[in-house]
Design a protein around this motif. Structure first.
Motif, PDB file in Angstrom:
ATOM      1  N   LYS A 255       0.838  -1.199   0.000  1.00 55.96           N
ATOM      2  CA  LYS A 255       0.000   0.000   0.000  1.00 55.96           C
ATOM      3  C   LYS A 255       0.878   1.256   0.000  1.00 55.96           C
ATOM      4  O   LYS A 255       0.573   2.243  -0.688  1.00 55.96           O
ATOM      5  CB  LYS A 255      -0.931   0.001   1.205  1.00 55.96           C
ATOM      6  N   ALA A 256       1.978   1.219   0.750  1.00 52.60           N
ATOM      7  CA  ALA A 256       2.883   2.376   0.794  1.00 52.60           C
ATOM      8  C   ALA A 256       3.483   2.646  -0.589  1.00 52.60           C
ATOM      9  O   ALA A 256       3.639   3.799  -0.999  1.00 52.60           O
ATOM     10  CB  ALA A 256       3.994   2.139   1.813  1.00 52.60           C
ATOM     11  N   ASP A 257       3.807   1.580  -1.329  1.00 54.30           N
ATOM     12  CA  ASP A 257       4.319   1.744  -2.689  1.00 54.30           C
ATOM     13  C   ASP A 257       3.285   2.435  -3.574  1.00 54.30           C
ATOM     14  O   ASP A 257       3.608   3.335  -4.358  1.00 54.30           O
ATOM     15  CB  ASP A 257       4.664   0.381  -3.301  1.00 54.30           C
ATOM     16  N   ILE A 258       2.038   1.981  -3.456  1.00 55.49           N
ATOM     17  CA  ILE A 258       0.973   2.547  -4.279  1.00 55.49           C
ATOM     18  C   ILE A 258       0.807   4.031  -3.983  1.00 55.49           C
ATOM     19  O   ILE A 258       0.677   4.850  -4.896  1.00 55.49           O
ATOM     20  CB  ILE A 258      -0.346   1.785  -4.043  1.00 55.49           C
ATOM     21  N   ARG A 259       0.810   4.388  -2.715  1.00 51.72           N
ATOM     22  CA  ARG A 259       0.654   5.796  -2.353  1.00 51.72           C
ATOM     23  C   ARG A 259       1.785   6.631  -2.926  1.00 51.72           C
ATOM     24  O   ARG A 259       1.581   7.775  -3.364  1.00 51.72           O
ATOM     25  CB  ARG A 259       0.600   5.931  -0.837  1.00 51.72           C
ATOM     26  N   ALA A 260       3.010   6.079  -2.944  1.00 50.50           N
ATOM     27  CA  ALA A 260       4.148   6.815  -3.491  1.00 50.50           C
ATOM     28  C   ALA A 260       4.000   7.005  -4.998  1.00 50.50           C
ATOM     29  O   ALA A 260       4.167   8.109  -5.524  1.00 50.50           O
ATOM     30  CB  ALA A 260       5.448   6.071  -3.174  1.00 50.50           C
ATOM     31  N   ILE A 261       3.632   5.945  -5.697  1.00 48.06           N
ATOM     32  CA  ILE A 261       3.552   6.013  -7.157  1.00 48.06           C
ATOM     33  C   ILE A 261       2.368   6.871  -7.602  1.00 48.06           C
ATOM     34  O   ILE A 261       2.382   7.445  -8.693  1.00 48.06           O
ATOM     35  CB  ILE A 261       3.483   4.582  -7.740  1.00 48.06           C
ATOM     36  N   LEU A 262       1.345   6.998  -6.754  1.00 44.36           N
ATOM     37  CA  LEU A 262       0.208   7.845  -7.104  1.00 44.36           C
ATOM     38  C   LEU A 262       0.597   9.306  -7.291  1.00 44.36           C
ATOM     39  O   LEU A 262      -0.143  10.073  -7.912  1.00 44.36           O
ATOM     40  CB  LEU A 262      -0.877   7.748  -6.019  1.00 44.36           C
ATOM     41  N   ARG A 263       1.756   9.689  -6.776  1.00 41.46           N
ATOM     42  CA  ARG A 263       2.189  11.085  -6.948  1.00 41.46           C
ATOM     43  C   ARG A 263       2.377  11.433  -8.423  1.00 41.46           C
ATOM     44  O   ARG A 263       2.261  12.594  -8.812  1.00 41.46           O
ATOM     45  CB  ARG A 263       3.459  11.345  -6.134  1.00 41.46           C
ATOM     46  N   PHE A 264       2.652  10.433  -9.267  1.00 45.34           N
ATOM     47  CA  PHE A 264       2.765  10.701 -10.704  1.00 45.34           C
ATOM     48  C   PHE A 264       1.439  11.211 -11.275  1.00 45.34           C
ATOM     49  O   PHE A 264       1.424  12.038 -12.184  1.00 45.34           O
ATOM     50  CB  PHE A 264       3.166   9.421 -11.448  1.00 45.34           C
ATOM     51  N   HIS A 265       0.340  10.689 -10.761  1.00 43.60           N
ATOM     52  CA  HIS A 265      -0.995  11.082 -11.231  1.00 43.60           C
ATOM     53  C   HIS A 265      -1.232  12.562 -10.972  1.00 43.60           C
ATOM     54  O   HIS A 265      -1.691  13.301 -11.854  1.00 43.60           O
ATOM     55  CB  HIS A 265      -2.032  10.223 -10.514  1.00 43.60           C
ATOM     56  N   ALA A 266      -0.910  13.006  -9.765  1.00 43.58           N
ATOM     57  CA  ALA A 266      -1.096  14.410  -9.411  1.00 43.58           C
ATOM     58  C   ALA A 266      -0.160  15.315 -10.219  1.00 43.58           C
ATOM     59  O   ALA A 266      -0.538  16.424 -10.622  1.00 43.58           O
ATOM     60  CB  ALA A 266      -0.869  14.611  -7.913  1.00 43.58           C
ATOM     61  N   VAL A 267       1.057  14.849 -10.480  1.00 39.29           N
ATOM     62  CA  VAL A 267       2.003  15.635 -11.274  1.00 39.29           C
ATOM     63  C   VAL A 267       1.477  15.825 -12.697  1.00 39.29           C
ATOM     64  O   VAL A 267       1.545  16.921 -13.265  1.00 39.29           O
ATOM     65  CB  VAL A 267       3.387  14.945 -11.297  1.00 39.29           C
ATOM     66  N   LYS A 268       0.939  14.769 -13.275  1.00 39.93           N
ATOM     67  CA  LYS A 268       0.402  14.861 -14.634  1.00 39.93           C
ATOM     68  C   LYS A 268      -0.717  15.907 -14.699  1.00 39.93           C
ATOM     69  O   LYS A 268      -0.772  16.726 -15.622  1.00 39.93           O
ATOM     70  CB  LYS A 268      -0.116  13.496 -15.074  1.00 39.93           C
ATOM     71  N   PHE A 269      -1.607  15.889 -13.722  1.00 37.73           N
ATOM     72  CA  PHE A 269      -2.683  16.873 -13.698  1.00 37.73           C
ATOM     73  C   PHE A 269      -2.151  18.278 -13.449  1.00 37.73           C
ATOM     74  O   PHE A 269      -2.688  19.258 -13.983  1.00 37.73           O
ATOM     75  CB  PHE A 269      -3.717  16.526 -12.628  1.00 37.73           C
ATOM     76  N   GLN A 270      -1.111  18.389 -12.630  1.00 37.43           N
ATOM     77  CA  GLN A 270      -0.569  19.711 -12.311  1.00 37.43           C
ATOM     78  C   GLN A 270      -0.146  20.458 -13.569  1.00 37.43           C
ATOM     79  O   GLN A 270      -0.378  21.673 -13.686  1.00 37.43           O
ATOM     80  CB  GLN A 270       0.626  19.562 -11.366  1.00 37.43           C
ATOM     81  N   TYR A 271       0.454  19.739 -14.522  1.00 41.57           N
ATOM     82  CA  TYR A 271       0.990  20.402 -15.706  1.00 41.57           C
ATOM     83  C   TYR A 271       0.095  20.289 -16.939  1.00 41.57           C
ATOM     84  O   TYR A 271       0.203  21.104 -17.843  1.00 41.57           O
ATOM     85  CB  TYR A 271       2.396  19.862 -16.004  1.00 41.57           C
ATOM     86  N   GLU A 272      -0.805  19.326 -16.967  1.00 44.56           N
ATOM     87  CA  GLU A 272      -1.702  19.216 -18.109  1.00 44.56           C
ATOM     88  C   GLU A 272      -3.009  19.981 -17.915  1.00 44.56           C
ATOM     89  O   GLU A 272      -3.513  20.605 -18.847  1.00 44.56           O
ATOM     90  CB  GLU A 272      -2.050  17.743 -18.379  1.00 44.56           C
TER      91      GLU A 272
END
Length: 411
Positions: A255-272
Motif C-alpha cells: 500500500k505504501a508503494d501505491i501511495r508513493a507512485i500515485l504522486r505521478f498522477h497528481a504531477v500529470k494533472f498539475q501540468y496538463e
C-alpha cells in the motif's frame, strides 16, 4: 444487492440520521463568519466515477512490465460491481448528512426537483450516478441526465472550439509552473518514486519525459511521468477492487508503494490540466452549472458525476488544493468529490464553503459501511480570495470571482 440487505442498510442509515441531526449545521456554524447557527440551503457536488479497470487492455504497452497485467471481469474502463458498491456506501453516508441538514427526508422520496443530477456520457460515470442515486433515494427513480454517449459530450469534456484553447498558450502556461530547472527538476523530484515503480513492474523504466502542445487542447505529457501515472492508477484500482495482494502489482506492491507512485498522477494533472489558462476553459461548462445551482437554479442537492480530469480542472479554476483521505495532495480518489455548500445565517446572509469527500483506500477495498463512527474523509477547503478552510465566503464574492473568470478566463 438484494432487497432485504438494502432495507437493513437503509434502516441503519435512517437511525443514524437522528444522531446526526446537528452534525451538518454545527460544522457550518463553528466556522461561519456570522453569529448564530448557519443553515445549509444547498449542496453542489462533483464526483469522480467509482472503481474501474484500466481504460484499455493491457493497461500499458507490452514490454513495459515484466509480467502481464492481471485480468479483470469487467470491460475496460467500465464501473465494476465492487466499484458500484463503494459508491453506494458513500450515498448511504451522504443521506445522513443531507437528511440532518433538512435537504432530503430521512425516509421516503424527496419532492420531485429536490435533486438535480447530471453525468458524463461515459458508461462508468452513468453507472456511478445511477448507483449513487439508487442508494441516496431508493425506489424513487431520480432522473439522471446524460448524453447518449461520449461522442455527444460537451459539458464534461469540452475541446476544440468549445473550450477555445490555444495549444501553444496552454503549453506556455504549463511550462510557467515548472520549478527552477524545468521538467528535468520535476523528474528528479520523483526519483524515489521511479525506483519503486521500476521494482514493481520488473523492467527498466525510463524517466525521460516531454510536455508538448496539442492544437485546441491541453498539453500532452508523455514518457516516464505519464507511464508512472497510468501504472500507478492501475495498481491503485487493483488494490481498491479488493484483489489479493499476491495479484496487486504482481505481489510486489505494498500500500505504501501505491501511495508513493500515485504522486505521478497528481504531477500529470498539475501540468496538463490545473494551469489557470487550461483549467478555466475546460471547467467552464461544469462551473457554470454549479454556480447556477448555488445561486438558485435547480434543486437543493445538485450532483455531477464525471472524471478526475473534471475535478482537477475545477481545482485549477479556483486554485484550490486538497488532500483526499490517504491520497497524495491534489490527487483524486475514485468516488472522491469536491463540493460547495450554500449557507444562510439567522440574518439571512448567504455564504459558500468548499469541501472534499472521499473514502480511504482501505474503506473502499473492504467496502466498509460508512457511519458517524466510521466516516469517510471530509474536510473544508480554502478558496483563494474567498475564504479559508475555517471561514466561509460570502455568496456575493464567490459569484463575483466565478463569473469574472467565466467571462474573462486567464489569457
Amino acid at each position: 444487492m438484494n432487497r432485504s440487505s438494502s432495507s437493513r442498510r437503509l434502516r441503519a442509515v435512517y437511525a443514524a440520521c437522528a444522531a446526526a441531526s446537528l452534525l451538518y449545521g454545527s460544522a457550518a456554524a463553528s466556522a461561519g463568519p456570522a453569529k448564530g447557527e448557519m443553515t445549509v440551503e444547498r449542496v453542489v457536488m462533483l464526483m469522480r466515477h467509482g472503481v474501474r479497470p484500466s481504460t484499455k487492455f493491457p493497461a500499458t504497452p507490452v514490454g513495459t512490465t515484466k509480467d502481464e497485467w492481471p485480468a479483470w471481469n469487467t470491460p475496460a474502463g467500465d464501473l465494476t460491481d465492487h466499484g458500484a458498491d463503494g459508491i453506494r456506501r458513500l450515498a448511504d453516508y451522504d443521506r445522513i448528512l443531507f437528511a440532518s441538514a433538512g435537504l432530503l427526508p430521512a425516509s421516503g422520496c424527496a419532492v420531485p426537483g429536490t435533486i438535480s443530477a447530471w453525468a458524463s456520457g461515459s458508461s462508468r460515470a452513468i453507472k456511478t450516478g445511477k448507483a449513487f442515486l439508487g442508494a441516496l433515494q431508493p425506489g424513487c427513480n431520480v432522473e439522471l441526465v446524460h448524453p447518449a454517449d461520449e461522442d455527444a459530450e460537451d459539458q464534461f469534456h469540452p475541446s476544440g472550439a468549445e473550450a477555445a484553447i490555444d495549444g501553444d498558450k496552454a503549453l506556455a502556461a504549463s511550462q510557467a509552473q515548472f520549478p527552477k530547472g524545468g521538467l528535468p527538476a520535476v523528474i528528479a523530484a520523483r526519483r524515489s518514486d521511479f525506483a519503486a515503480l521500476q521494482r514493481i513492474v520488473g523492467v527498466p523504466v525510463a524517466s525521460a519525459s516531454t510536455l508538448t502542445a496539442t492544437p485546441g487542447d491541453k498539453p500532452d505529457m508523455k514518457g516516464g511521468l505519464s507511464f508512472g501515472s497510468t501504472a500507478g492508477q492501475t495498481l491503485l484500482l487493483e488494490y481498491l477492487e479488493g484483489m489479493p495482494m499476491s495479484q496487486v502489482g504482481w505481489g510486489r506492491a505494498s500500500k505504501a508503494d501505491i501511495r508513493a507512485i500515485l504522486r505521478f498522477h497528481a504531477v500529470k494533472f498539475q501540468y496538463e490540466t490545473r494551469p489557470a489558462y487550461v483549467a478555466q476553459r475546460l471547467a467552464a461548462p461544469i462551473i457554470t452549472r454549479m454556480i447556477d445551482a448555488l445561486s438558485g437554479t435547480g434543486g437543493k442537492v445538485t450532483l455531477l458525476f464525471g472524471h478526475d480530469t473534471n475535478i482537477a480542472a475545477l481545482g485549477g479554476f479556483y486554485d484550490m488544493h486538497w488532500t483526499m483521505a490517504d491520497y497524495p495532495r491534489d490527487d483524486i480518489a475514485p468516488g472522491g468529490a469536491i463540493g460547495f455548500e450554500l449557507l444562510r445565517d439567522k440574518a439571512g446572509h448567504r455564504f459558500v464553503r468548499a469541501f472534499q469527500q472521499a473514502q480511504t483506500m482501505d474503506q473502499l477495498r473492504a467496502l466498509t459501511p460508512l457511519t458517524l463512527t466510521a466516516k469517510p474523509s471530509r474536510s473544508y477547503l480554502a478558496i483563494p480570495g474567498c475564504g479559508s478552510a475555517k471561514t466561509a465566503c460570502t455568496l456575493e464574492t464567490f459569484e463575483k470571482i466565478t463569473r469574472e473568470r467565466l467571462a474573462h478566463p486567464a489569457p
